[in-house]
Each structure stands twice: as structure tokens, then as C-alpha cells.
Design a protein around this motif. Sequence first.
Motif, PDB file in Angstrom:
ATOM      1  N   VAL A  53      10.005  -4.381   0.431  1.00 48.69           N
ATOM      2  CA  VAL A  53       8.612  -3.921   0.422  1.00 48.69           C
ATOM      3  C   VAL A  53       7.702  -4.993  -0.182  1.00 48.69           C
ATOM      4  O   VAL A  53       6.608  -5.266   0.329  1.00 48.69           O
ATOM      5  CB  VAL A  53       8.507  -2.584  -0.340  1.00 48.69           C
ATOM      6  CG1 VAL A  53       7.061  -2.217  -0.570  1.00 48.69           C
ATOM      7  CG2 VAL A  53       9.192  -1.497   0.439  1.00 48.69           C
ATOM      8  N   MET A  57       4.688  -6.722   1.957  1.00 50.09           N
ATOM      9  CA  MET A  57       3.275  -6.513   1.649  1.00 50.09           C
ATOM     10  C   MET A  57       2.617  -7.776   1.097  1.00 50.09           C
ATOM     11  O   MET A  57       1.472  -8.067   1.410  1.00 50.09           O
ATOM     12  CB  MET A  57       3.121  -5.345   0.683  1.00 50.09           C
ATOM     13  CG  MET A  57       3.619  -4.064   1.294  1.00 50.09           C
ATOM     14  SD  MET A  57       3.297  -2.641   0.283  1.00 50.09           S
ATOM     15  CE  MET A  57       1.550  -2.510   0.446  1.00 50.09           C
TER      16      MET A  57
ATOM     17  N   HIS B  10      10.767   0.930  10.692  1.00 49.46           N
ATOM     18  CA  HIS B  10      10.497   1.600   9.412  1.00 49.46           C
ATOM     19  C   HIS B  10      10.827   3.082   9.479  1.00 49.46           C
ATOM     20  O   HIS B  10      11.436   3.640   8.566  1.00 49.46           O
ATOM     21  CB  HIS B  10       9.019   1.425   9.034  1.00 49.46           C
ATOM     22  CG  HIS B  10       8.759   0.163   8.309  1.00 49.46           C
ATOM     23  ND1 HIS B  10       7.866  -0.782   8.766  1.00 49.46           N
ATOM     24  CD2 HIS B  10       9.265  -0.329   7.170  1.00 49.46           C
ATOM     25  CE1 HIS B  10       7.845  -1.789   7.931  1.00 49.46           C
ATOM     26  NE2 HIS B  10       8.690  -1.544   6.956  1.00 49.46           N
ATOM     27  N   GLY B  53       9.423   3.143  -2.194  1.00 50.04           N
ATOM     28  CA  GLY B  53       9.135   1.851  -1.573  1.00 50.04           C
ATOM     29  C   GLY B  53       8.713   1.990  -0.123  1.00 50.04           C
ATOM     30  O   GLY B  53       7.755   1.359   0.326  1.00 50.04           O
ATOM     31  N   PHE B  54       9.416   2.846   0.626  1.00 53.13           N
ATOM     32  CA  PHE B  54       9.069   3.023   2.040  1.00 53.13           C
ATOM     33  C   PHE B  54       7.683   3.633   2.200  1.00 53.13           C
ATOM     34  O   PHE B  54       6.912   3.242   3.089  1.00 53.13           O
ATOM     35  CB  PHE B  54      10.106   3.904   2.737  1.00 53.13           C
ATOM     36  CG  PHE B  54      11.308   3.141   3.178  1.00 53.13           C
ATOM     37  CD1 PHE B  54      11.163   2.017   3.976  1.00 53.13           C
ATOM     38  CD2 PHE B  54      12.576   3.517   2.795  1.00 53.13           C
ATOM     39  CE1 PHE B  54      12.261   1.308   4.397  1.00 53.13           C
ATOM     40  CE2 PHE B  54      13.680   2.809   3.197  1.00 53.13           C
ATOM     41  CZ  PHE B  54      13.515   1.699   3.997  1.00 53.13           C
ATOM     42  N   THR B  56       5.253   3.350   0.086  1.00 53.14           N
ATOM     43  CA  THR B  56       4.295   2.297  -0.248  1.00 53.14           C
ATOM     44  C   THR B  56       4.042   1.386   0.945  1.00 53.14           C
ATOM     45  O   THR B  56       2.899   1.029   1.250  1.00 53.14           O
ATOM     46  CB  THR B  56       4.824   1.473  -1.426  1.00 53.14           C
ATOM     47  OG1 THR B  56       5.136   2.363  -2.482  1.00 53.14           O
ATOM     48  CG2 THR B  56       3.805   0.475  -1.880  1.00 53.14           C
ATOM     49  N   ALA B  57       5.144   1.009   1.638  1.00 56.84           N
ATOM     50  CA  ALA B  57       4.980   0.132   2.798  1.00 56.84           C
ATOM     51  C   ALA B  57       4.232   0.830   3.926  1.00 56.84           C
ATOM     52  O   ALA B  57       3.492   0.194   4.680  1.00 56.84           O
ATOM     53  CB  ALA B  57       6.355  -0.333   3.293  1.00 56.84           C
ATOM     54  N   GLY B  60       0.413   1.567   2.257  1.00 56.79           N
ATOM     55  CA  GLY B  60      -0.309   0.460   1.659  1.00 56.79           C
ATOM     56  C   GLY B  60      -0.916   0.774   0.307  1.00 56.79           C
ATOM     57  O   GLY B  60      -1.730   0.007  -0.192  1.00 56.79           O
ATOM     58  N   ARG B  61      -0.530   1.890  -0.290  1.00 57.79           N
ATOM     59  CA  ARG B  61      -1.047   2.245  -1.612  1.00 57.79           C
ATOM     60  C   ARG B  61      -0.007   1.925  -2.661  1.00 57.79           C
ATOM     61  O   ARG B  61       1.141   2.313  -2.533  1.00 57.79           O
ATOM     62  CB  ARG B  61      -1.397   3.723  -1.656  1.00 57.79           C
ATOM     63  CG  ARG B  61      -2.500   4.098  -0.720  1.00 57.79           C
ATOM     64  CD  ARG B  61      -2.732   5.574  -0.795  1.00 57.79           C
ATOM     65  NE  ARG B  61      -3.274   5.949  -2.087  1.00 57.79           N
ATOM     66  CZ  ARG B  61      -4.571   6.185  -2.292  1.00 57.79           C
ATOM     67  NH1 ARG B  61      -5.401   6.106  -1.298  1.00 57.79           N
ATOM     68  NH2 ARG B  61      -5.012   6.499  -3.478  1.00 57.79           N
ATOM     69  N   ARG B  62      -0.437   1.224  -3.716  1.00 58.42           N
ATOM     70  CA  ARG B  62       0.499   0.786  -4.730  1.00 58.42           C
ATOM     71  C   ARG B  62       0.964   1.935  -5.631  1.00 58.42           C
ATOM     72  O   ARG B  62       2.003   1.832  -6.295  1.00 58.42           O
ATOM     73  CB  ARG B  62      -0.163  -0.293  -5.579  1.00 58.42           C
ATOM     74  CG  ARG B  62       0.761  -1.038  -6.439  1.00 58.42           C
ATOM     75  CD  ARG B  62       0.223  -1.269  -7.802  1.00 58.42           C
ATOM     76  NE  ARG B  62      -0.811  -0.322  -8.174  1.00 58.42           N
ATOM     77  CZ  ARG B  62      -1.113  -0.078  -9.428  1.00 58.42           C
ATOM     78  NH1 ARG B  62      -0.480  -0.701 -10.371  1.00 58.42           N
ATOM     79  NH2 ARG B  62      -2.070   0.762  -9.742  1.00 58.42           N
TER      80      ARG B  62
END
Lengths: 130, 94
Positions: A53, A57, B10, B53-54, B56-57, B60-62
Amino acid sequence: MILEILGLLLQAIGVFFLVAAIVGVLRFADPLQRMHASAKAGTVGGGFVLLGVMVEMGRLDVTLIGLATIAFLFLTVPIAGHLLGRATYVSGARLDGLTGGDALEGVLERSRVPLEERLAEGAEAPQDKR
Amino acid sequence: MSAGFLAHAHTFLLGVVVVVLALTGWRLVTGRTLVDRIIALDMLTGVAVAIAGFITAATGRREFLDVGFGTALTAFIGVVALSAFVERKGRRQK
């Protein structure tokens, strides 16, 4: 583009390790072997997914919190595994997968009867309180 | 075309992780022994971090990585407390 494919590859490696970990947890013979599968392969799987990840990113905040999470996992999982393994051995779990001798015999005090059998018979007859 | 391939990859990986999560939960509910349930809780740490983690990917939000960090922390404290309980309970001889 190349970073996305590299990140996807790292995530696939992590998922492979997670699958290996759950197969070990479901199939191994005794609790210590199952713990061996869950602690090591599970940690490596989660760490690889986080690495993928981060690579995919490529942002600073994601990389920082991801590295902190990986460091936290690598610091805490061995401690939890050590405590849980010691508790498993002391409480007298059955060691079906043991080949060779019991190296901890005489080092750690070990209950002869597994914990579940004592809990089951304690439910029928009340034990003395201490 | 290639972006669509990446999105499907994904989704596939996340589906595999969800299957692993379901098997872990099954083990947590119907564990053979008490220790096996705690082992499943330990296994849940890695699975939860991977799912965070997935997500997040995907979004796109941390903040979802913070969720994974907190889940790892809580699972660690839970495993340590439960193994202290098992050790104290298992040591008592008649």
C-alpha cells in the motif's frame, strides 16, 4: 504505473502469507504449532500488504503511519507469542506434534491435565477457593 | 484497460483476505481449546492490518491506517491479558 504494479505484487505476497497462516492455524497438530503459523506468517502477511500500500500510494503520511504500524507489529507480536506459548505449556496443553523429547521438562512447572478437562470437571464439582 | 485490471486485482486480493477473515472467525467461535481461540485472536491482528491497508488503497484516505494501528494495539493487549489469565488458571494444581 510501475510503482502500482510493484505495490500490487507486494500485496499479493502478503495475501499469500496470510493464506498460509490460516491454513497452518486450521491444520497443524497442537496449539504451539498453530501459534507458530499465526504469529510469524500472519505478521509477515500484514507487513507485506502495508508495504504494498505504501509503495502504491507513495504519500508521506501513508508511509510514516505504515512504517509505524509495521514496527509496532514486529515489536509486539513476539511478546504476545512468548506469553501465550508459556501459558500454553504451563497450563498443560496436549503436545501432539512433539517429536523428540520435551526440552522444557524440569525447567517450567507443567500441569499434567489439560486446562479444558480441569475446567470441565470444575463445572461439575466446585473446587476449593484459594 | 490496464487500470481496470489493477482495480480487479485489488478486489480479488480483498476477497481472499475476507475469506481468511471468515475462517479466522470460525476458528475463534469453534476453537478446539481455549488457547486456540486466543491464537485466532492473535491471527486477527495481521488480517485486520491487511484489510485496513486495502481500504486505504481503495479510498485514498490515510485514516484507515490509523484504524489498523489501533486494532493491532487492542489485539496485543487482549492477547497478553488472556494469556496471563490462562497461565494463572492453568498453574493451579489440586
